[in-house]
Write a protein that holds these residues in place. Structure first.
Motif, short mmCIF file in Angstrom:
data_model
loop_
_atom_site.label_atom_id
_atom_site.label_comp_id
_atom_site.label_asym_id
_atom_site.label_seq_id
_atom_site.Cartn_x
_atom_site.Cartn_y
_atom_site.Cartn_z
N ILE A 269 40.61 34.05 44.82
CA ILE A 269 41.22 34.72 43.68
C ILE A 269 40.78 36.17 43.69
O ILE A 269 39.59 36.47 43.83
N ASN A 270 41.72 37.07 43.52
CA ASN A 270 41.42 38.49 43.54
C ASN A 270 40.89 38.95 42.18
O ASN A 270 41.59 39.58 41.40
N LEU A 271 39.63 38.61 41.90
CA LEU A 271 39.05 38.96 40.60
C LEU A 271 38.82 40.46 40.47
O LEU A 271 39.06 41.04 39.41
N SER A 272 38.36 41.08 41.54
CA SER A 272 38.07 42.52 41.47
C SER A 272 39.33 43.33 41.21
O SER A 272 39.30 44.38 40.56
N GLY A 273 40.46 42.81 41.71
CA GLY A 273 41.73 43.51 41.49
C GLY A 273 42.16 43.50 40.04
O GLY A 273 42.94 44.35 39.61
N GLN A 274 41.66 42.53 39.28
CA GLN A 274 42.02 42.42 37.87
C GLN A 274 41.10 43.26 36.98
O GLN A 274 41.44 43.53 35.82
N LYS A 275 39.97 43.67 37.54
CA LYS A 275 38.97 44.37 36.73
C LYS A 275 39.50 45.68 36.16
O LYS A 275 39.32 45.98 34.97
N GLU A 276 40.19 46.43 36.99
CA GLU A 276 40.72 47.73 36.55
C GLU A 276 41.80 47.54 35.48
O GLU A 276 41.84 48.27 34.49
N ARG A 277 42.66 46.53 35.68
CA ARG A 277 43.74 46.27 34.72
C ARG A 277 43.18 45.89 33.34
O ARG A 277 43.62 46.40 32.31
N ILE A 278 42.15 45.02 33.35
CA ILE A 278 41.56 44.59 32.08
C ILE A 278 40.80 45.74 31.42
O ILE A 278 40.80 45.89 30.20
#
Length: 335
Positions: A269-278
């Motif tokens: 799961i691309n968790l780091s990719g979601q960090k910026e969006r959140i």
């Protein structure tokens, strides 16, 4: 007819014009369809009320929770009808039937129906029918044609010796010995809700299963989940309770009832990719909170604005603050 009737009742707030829309009527038709489907689910699982139930004999925690939740709703509906707040009465019965009974209770019953424990499954079958009968009673003033039809299909007249229209209005009292189960199930629901909302925020498929790890300092919640694991693993989409924390990068920490829990996913799961969006979402929410606080600090606004609008803004600040805290917790737990 009942869909239209329920819509008009639910929109009949004091001092407000009813702006009737087809979408609202359709939405309430879907609500009635939901009850029909729930009743069919009971029939498929051979749920029948053969005799009047002895409430003191109820042992399953999920049934004890459901009873006290029903009594709470029954009281709210009764009080609002007596005070001519039919819109509020409709709101409370809608929330209970759709969410408490259909979304949570019936889902928790599925593993019990499939259990080899015949005593538990039999209690679940009888009690779920008992609650359905009482749901029909408190819904009858709002959707009389539909409820009378289901009452007839379920042959509840054989038990209550009357048609629904002339049956006795339910007046039950909460049982204090059920309070522990009520709190326990509410904590389980909070856990599952947090898992679901975390998945939603991270764009993770809702049906994806995960393992959970409880922090060493975890206490009550871990014991609660462990003792009810068979009931909640399907609803919560949980595979196992891990004894040691997974070293996988596909893990995230959440906070439930002040206890730290780690969700561990086997899939990449691309968790780091979601960090910026959140993080951007947190910034937007923070600005909303700041603007609302500035608005409420304005004496002219507080003096001139209707009390309802001021209260709505205060409630919105509370909701946004909770959302902000949850998102910050998610971001801080992503490595």
């Amino acid at each position: 007819a009942d869909s239209l009737r329920f819509t008009l009742i639910s929109m009949a707030s004091p001092g407000r014009d009813v702006k009737l829309s087809k979408d609202r009527v359709t939405g309430n038709r879907n609500f009635i369809t939901k009850i029909w489907s729930a009743n069919n689910f009971l029939k498929i699982n051979n749920c029948k009320l053969n005799k009047k139930i002895n409430l003191n004999s109820i042992k399953l925690p999920i049934n004890q929770w459901m009873f006290n939740e029903f009594v709470k709703t029954q009281n709210l509906v009764s009080n609002n009808i007596e005070n001519f707040r039919f819109d509020e009465a409709a709101k409370h019965v809608y929330q209970f039937v759709w969410h408490s009974y259909c979304d949570w209770y019936l889902e928790f019953l599925k593993p019990i129906f499939n259990s080899i424990n015949k005593k538990d499954s039999q209690e679940a079958r009888i009690f779920s029918s008992f609650i359905m009968a009482n749901i029909l009673k408190i819904l009858h003033p709002f959707i009389p044609f539909f409820t009378e039809k289901v009452w007839s299909i379920n042959k509840f007249k054989n038990i209550y010796k009357d048609y629904l229209i002339s049956s006795v209005w339910p007046v039950y009292k909460k049982l204090s010995k059920f309070n522990k189960s009520q709190n326990d199930i509410n904590n389980i629901i909070e856990l599952i809700s947090n898992i679901r909302s975390t998945k939603a925020e991270l764009k993770i498929t809702p049906k994806l299963y995960c393992n959970i790890f409880f922090n060493e300092k975890s206490g009550k919640l871990k014991k609660l989940v462990s003792s009810n694991f068979e009931m909640i693993k399907q609803v919560g989409r949980i595979n196992n309770i891990l004894k040691s924390k997974s070293p996988s990068k596909n893990s995230i920490d959440i906070l439930v009832s002040k206890e730290k829990i780690t969700l561990c996913f086997n899939e990449d799961i691309n968790l780091s990719g979601q960090k910026e969006r959140i993080s951007k979402k947190i910034e937007t929410i923070s600005n909303q909170i700041l603007n609302l606080k500035n608005k409420l600090n304005n004496k002219a606004f507080i003096t001139n604005a209707p009390k309802e609008i001021v209260q709505n803004d205060k409630n919105l600040i509370k909701e946004l603050t909770i959302e902000d805290k949850k998102l910050r917790s998610i971001v801080s737990s992503i490595n």
